[in-house]
Write an enzyme that holds these catalytic residues in place. Sequence first.
Site, short mmCIF file in Angstrom:
data_model
loop_
_atom_site.label_atom_id
_atom_site.label_comp_id
_atom_site.label_asym_id
_atom_site.label_seq_id
_atom_site.Cartn_x
_atom_site.Cartn_y
_atom_site.Cartn_z
N LYS A 7 -2.55 6.62 1.18
CA LYS A 7 -2.40 7.15 2.54
C LYS A 7 -1.41 8.31 2.52
O LYS A 7 -0.27 8.17 2.96
CB LYS A 7 -1.94 6.01 3.47
CG LYS A 7 -2.66 5.99 4.81
CD LYS A 7 -2.38 4.70 5.57
CE LYS A 7 -2.80 4.78 7.01
NZ LYS A 7 -4.26 4.68 7.21
N GLU B 65 -16.34 6.31 3.83
CA GLU B 65 -15.50 6.00 4.98
C GLU B 65 -16.18 6.46 6.27
O GLU B 65 -17.05 7.33 6.26
CB GLU B 65 -14.14 6.71 4.87
CG GLU B 65 -13.35 6.34 3.65
CD GLU B 65 -12.05 5.58 3.96
OE1 GLU B 65 -11.88 5.09 5.09
OE2 GLU B 65 -11.24 5.51 3.04
N ARG C 201 0.84 -1.20 0.00
CA ARG C 201 0.00 0.00 0.00
C ARG C 201 0.88 1.25 0.00
O ARG C 201 0.57 2.24 -0.66
CB ARG C 201 -0.94 -0.02 1.21
CG ARG C 201 -1.99 1.08 1.15
CD ARG C 201 -3.07 0.88 2.20
NE ARG C 201 -2.55 1.06 3.54
CZ ARG C 201 -3.25 0.80 4.65
NH1 ARG C 201 -4.49 0.34 4.56
NH2 ARG C 201 -2.73 0.99 5.83
C1 LIG Z 1 -5.37 3.88 7.46
C2 LIG Z 1 -6.80 4.11 7.08
C3 LIG Z 1 -7.79 3.13 7.21
C4 LIG Z 1 -7.53 1.83 7.92
O1 LIG Z 1 -6.63 1.01 7.26
P1 LIG Z 1 -5.99 -0.21 8.03
O2 LIG Z 1 -5.03 -0.78 7.06
O3 LIG Z 1 -7.08 -1.15 8.36
O4 LIG Z 1 -5.34 0.34 9.26
C5 LIG Z 1 -9.06 3.39 6.72
N1 LIG Z 1 -9.38 4.57 6.17
C6 LIG Z 1 -8.47 5.56 6.04
C7 LIG Z 1 -8.88 6.84 5.42
C8 LIG Z 1 -7.16 5.35 6.50
O5 LIG Z 1 -6.27 6.32 6.39
#
Ligand SMILES: *Cc1c(COP(=O)(O)O)cnc(C)c1O
Length: 342
Positions: free
Chosen positions: A185, A221, A83
């Site tokens: 991210k 989300e 990721r």
């Molecule tokens: C990091 C994040 C998540 C959760 O991802 P995980 O890999 O399960 O920790 C979900 N939504 C957003 C916007 C994020 O930044």
Amino acid sequence: MSGNVNIDWSNLGFNYIKTDFRYISRWKDGKWDEGGLVEDNMLRISEASTALHYGQQCFEGLKAYRRKDGKVQLFRPDMNAKRMQNSCKRVLMPEVPVDKFIDACKKVVKANARFIPPYGTGGTFYLRPMVIGVGDTIGVKPAQEYIFCVFGIPVGAYFKGGMAPVNMEVAKYDRAAPFGTGAVKVGGNYAGSLYPHEEAAARGFADCVYLDPATHTKIEEAGAANFFGITKEKHFVTPTSPSILPSITKISLLHVAKEYLGMAVEERDVFIDKLDEFSEAGACGTAAVISPIGGIEYNGKLHVFYSETEVGPVTKELYKTLVGIQFGDIDAPAGWVVEVEL
Ligand SMILES: *Cc1c(COP(=O)(O)O)cnc(C)c1O
């Protein structure tokens, strides 16, 4: 460094503390250097760093878990590594090889072993990898130099007195554009979410639910976590969209629901005016694993799923199973857990 640390493991929150070592690798002249552990927790970077001006950066979050036998394991670090490569690609930064990423995480866990909470306290060792554009670049263009860094902190169980539902409201703001950076991210996504979160909190909500930015009819989300709902037929449903950040917890819950709990799973649109189809709902991510959602306020009306005070049975089962896998109490699917040699 060795010896015990003076930490009350069962009262840990989610706060920065300076642990003993962090990993740093620098990218220059087209390649990453060997990288290694350092004690200094201060980064000295150029005032012209692209990370500071244009948000050319990305981050990850994953945890190391202390098992009952005292050993320590990472949960799906290859997924975080991949990721992060996607995030790097999207903001024109050099990718960190998967092996280098996992090796850095292992080094940081091992070097800070005295900070890993004991099994049974609910605490974990949270790792924060990141890549930032540094060097003397003032124009809006990719940096010529980068830093890949991983640090870690002990964190407590998210819910101290056991899982408890939270209420959320539908945000009047968008988190990401349809073909923007929602699926990676990168820091900019989160700066923009601080204000909506603050507004939601001021009205007594834990966070806000973001709808799809194009039509504002579908859930994307739940704060900085993915959304799931459990239908009355006990199907695990979670939305799909190119602007949702693919949560590794969500991807893992899809597998747990199907293969461990024998549930049907659906990745599809979830309409905000069709919340009636769910008897339970939750937000999922590394920090809390699952935050049960008591209700969502939409158009001035609070839609309650299971209960505002009680956690639904399917949510409990999903949580118990995934957390059991993460702490090594339940057998994991092949490749999900990676032991760290201490
Ligand atoms: C990091 C994040 C998540 C959760 O991802 P995980 O890999 O399960 O920790 C979900 N939504 C957003 C916007 C994020 O930044």
